[in-house]
Design an enzyme around this catalytic site. Structure first.
Site, PDB file in Angstrom:
ATOM      1  N   ASP A  19      -6.162  -5.300   5.768  1.00 54.65           N
ATOM      2  CA  ASP A  19      -6.940  -4.594   6.781  1.00 54.65           C
ATOM      3  C   ASP A  19      -6.261  -4.842   8.123  1.00 54.65           C
ATOM      4  O   ASP A  19      -5.443  -5.758   8.250  1.00 54.65           O
ATOM      5  CB  ASP A  19      -8.377  -5.130   6.760  1.00 54.65           C
ATOM      6  CG  ASP A  19      -9.201  -4.561   7.885  1.00 54.65           C
ATOM      7  OD1 ASP A  19      -9.158  -3.323   8.093  1.00 54.65           O
ATOM      8  OD2 ASP A  19      -9.877  -5.351   8.571  1.00 54.65           O
ATOM      9  N   ARG A  20      -6.586  -4.048   9.123  1.00 55.14           N
ATOM     10  CA  ARG A  20      -5.933  -4.214  10.429  1.00 55.14           C
ATOM     11  C   ARG A  20      -6.817  -4.998  11.412  1.00 55.14           C
ATOM     12  O   ARG A  20      -6.572  -6.177  11.647  1.00 55.14           O
ATOM     13  CB  ARG A  20      -5.581  -2.826  11.017  1.00 55.14           C
ATOM     14  CG  ARG A  20      -4.577  -2.898  12.148  1.00 55.14           C
ATOM     15  CD  ARG A  20      -4.431  -1.579  12.884  1.00 55.14           C
ATOM     16  NE  ARG A  20      -5.483  -1.384  13.873  1.00 55.14           N
ATOM     17  CZ  ARG A  20      -5.552  -0.342  14.691  1.00 55.14           C
ATOM     18  NH1 ARG A  20      -4.658   0.633  14.621  1.00 55.14           N
ATOM     19  NH2 ARG A  20      -6.520  -0.256  15.577  1.00 55.14           N
ATOM     20  N   ASP A  21      -7.859  -4.328  11.952  1.00 55.09           N
ATOM     21  CA  ASP A  21      -8.656  -4.940  13.014  1.00 55.09           C
ATOM     22  C   ASP A  21      -9.428  -6.148  12.487  1.00 55.09           C
ATOM     23  O   ASP A  21     -10.194  -6.048  11.529  1.00 55.09           O
ATOM     24  CB  ASP A  21      -9.624  -3.898  13.609  1.00 55.09           C
ATOM     25  CG  ASP A  21      -8.886  -2.679  14.174  1.00 55.09           C
ATOM     26  OD1 ASP A  21      -7.782  -2.862  14.722  1.00 55.09           O
ATOM     27  OD2 ASP A  21      -9.408  -1.558  14.064  1.00 55.09           O
ATOM     28  N   CYS A 103      -7.508   5.950   7.519  1.00 56.67           N
ATOM     29  CA  CYS A 103      -8.547   6.970   7.361  1.00 56.67           C
ATOM     30  C   CYS A 103      -9.020   7.377   8.749  1.00 56.67           C
ATOM     31  O   CYS A 103      -9.572   6.546   9.473  1.00 56.67           O
ATOM     32  CB  CYS A 103      -9.735   6.457   6.547  1.00 56.67           C
ATOM     33  SG  CYS A 103     -11.145   7.602   6.684  1.00 56.67           S
ATOM     34  N   HIS A 105     -11.312   9.664   9.374  1.00 56.88           N
ATOM     35  CA  HIS A 105     -12.548  10.446   9.220  1.00 56.88           C
ATOM     36  C   HIS A 105     -13.800   9.680   9.615  1.00 56.88           C
ATOM     37  O   HIS A 105     -13.813   8.463   9.674  1.00 56.88           O
ATOM     38  CB  HIS A 105     -12.672  10.896   7.757  1.00 56.88           C
ATOM     39  CG  HIS A 105     -11.458  11.614   7.251  1.00 56.88           C
ATOM     40  ND1 HIS A 105     -10.647  11.101   6.258  1.00 56.88           N
ATOM     41  CD2 HIS A 105     -10.898  12.789   7.646  1.00 56.88           C
ATOM     42  CE1 HIS A 105      -9.630  11.944   6.042  1.00 56.88           C
ATOM     43  NE2 HIS A 105      -9.760  12.967   6.870  1.00 56.88           N
ATOM     44  N   CYS A 112     -11.248   8.541   1.578  1.00 60.19           N
ATOM     45  CA  CYS A 112     -10.292   7.520   2.022  1.00 60.19           C
ATOM     46  C   CYS A 112     -10.871   6.513   3.000  1.00 60.19           C
ATOM     47  O   CYS A 112     -10.161   5.622   3.467  1.00 60.19           O
ATOM     48  CB  CYS A 112      -9.005   8.148   2.545  1.00 60.19           C
ATOM     49  SG  CYS A 112      -9.133   9.210   3.974  1.00 60.19           S
ATOM     50  N   ARG A 113     -12.156   6.631   3.326  1.00 61.75           N
ATOM     51  CA  ARG A 113     -12.754   5.615   4.191  1.00 61.75           C
ATOM     52  C   ARG A 113     -13.172   4.436   3.320  1.00 61.75           C
ATOM     53  O   ARG A 113     -14.014   4.576   2.431  1.00 61.75           O
ATOM     54  CB  ARG A 113     -13.955   6.208   4.940  1.00 61.75           C
ATOM     55  CG  ARG A 113     -14.603   5.226   5.907  1.00 61.75           C
ATOM     56  CD  ARG A 113     -15.648   5.882   6.792  1.00 61.75           C
ATOM     57  NE  ARG A 113     -16.451   4.876   7.460  1.00 61.75           N
ATOM     58  CZ  ARG A 113     -16.092   4.215   8.565  1.00 61.75           C
ATOM     59  NH1 ARG A 113     -14.952   4.501   9.163  1.00 61.75           N
ATOM     60  NH2 ARG A 113     -16.855   3.286   9.084  1.00 61.75           N
ATOM     61  N   LYS A 114     -12.555   3.254   3.543  1.00 56.80           N
ATOM     62  CA  LYS A 114     -12.940   2.082   2.760  1.00 56.80           C
ATOM     63  C   LYS A 114     -14.445   1.897   2.867  1.00 56.80           C
ATOM     64  O   LYS A 114     -14.987   2.081   3.956  1.00 56.80           O
ATOM     65  CB  LYS A 114     -12.229   0.821   3.276  1.00 56.80           C
ATOM     66  CG  LYS A 114     -10.718   0.803   3.106  1.00 56.80           C
ATOM     67  CD  LYS A 114     -10.105  -0.462   3.718  1.00 56.80           C
ATOM     68  CE  LYS A 114     -10.242  -0.487   5.234  1.00 56.80           C
ATOM     69  NZ  LYS A 114      -9.597  -1.649   5.878  1.00 56.80           N
TER      70      LYS A 114
HETATM   71 MG   LIG Z   1     -11.415  -5.334   9.943  1.00 54.53          MG
HETATM   72 ZN   LIG Z   2     -10.875   9.324   5.229  1.00 57.76          ZN
END
Ligand SMILES: [Mg+2]
Ligand SMILES: [Zn+2]
Length: 199
Positions: A19-21, A103, A105, A112-114
């Site tokens: 994950d990023r953030d 993602c 969206h 594609c949104r986790k």
């Molecule tokens: Mg995060």
């Molecule tokens: Zn998505």
């Protein structure tokens, strides 16, 4: 060898999903977003952690929900610019991310949104050798742990700043195979376990 110490970590690990953030950079307070490189604060030890993964021959893939694009707070091009600047910083530390999947969206509009699996599928399309059985997911939120669990991927939970954790953090901890205070500690443990299980 079946080893309880391996905690579900695949002995033949090839790909680490990040994950990023909240894992690579400081998570903004709830409702705030990283809109540019100026607000992308790389967390301590992150370049070193990614360099260790690179040197171990593991593929490093970032999977990130960026709903702020759908909300019009920043553009997909802004996100690409952030990732390009991050990659440049990593390169100075002898590290690199193999691919970023985002993602863009809003909720309930895509696959594609986790925790939905779309970003994994995009990664597997780009790198056909990616399988769930040879991957792990490292994240700091419930959706990351659910993303891994639904795919059958071992999950590592990062708790950088427990005071800033969302109310869902307790559920996330429970879903996680392993828990760590930073990406660097997670990566060191992961590499230890891989060398144990392959020994
Ligand atoms: Mg995060
Ligand atoms: Zn998505």
């Amino acid at each position: 060898m079946t080893n309880s110490a391996s905690q579900g970590i695949p002995p033949n690990l090839t790909t680490v999903f990040l994950d990023r953030d909240g894992v690579l950079n400081e998570k903004m307070p709830e409702g705030s977003y990283v809109t540019s490189w100026d607000s992308f604060y790389v967390l301590p030890g992150v370049p070193e952690a990614i360099a260790l993964l690179n040197r171990a021959g593991l593929r490093v893939v970032v999977v990130s929900n960026q709903r702020g694009i759908a909300l019009g707070l920043y553009t997909a091009a802004d996100v690409e610019a952030i990732h390009s600047a991050f990659q440049t910083l990593l390169n100075r530390h002898g590290a690199h991310v193999d691919a970023f999947f985002v993602c863009p969206h809003d909720r309930g509009q895509c696959n594609c949104r986790k925790p939905l699996p779309g970003l994994f599928e995009q990664a597997a399309a780009q790198f056909p050798s990616i399988t769930t059985a040879t991957s792990v997911m490292i994240g700091d939120s419930l959706v990351d742990m659910e993303f891994g669990r639904r795919l059958g991927i071992a999950t590592l939970f990062i708790e950088v700043d427990p005071e800033r954790q969302s109310p869902t953090a307790a559920s996330a901890r429970q879903l996680a195979n392993l828990r760590f205070p930073s990406l660097l500690e997670a990566v060191k443990a992961l590499l230890d376990r891989c060398s144990e299980t392959s020994a």
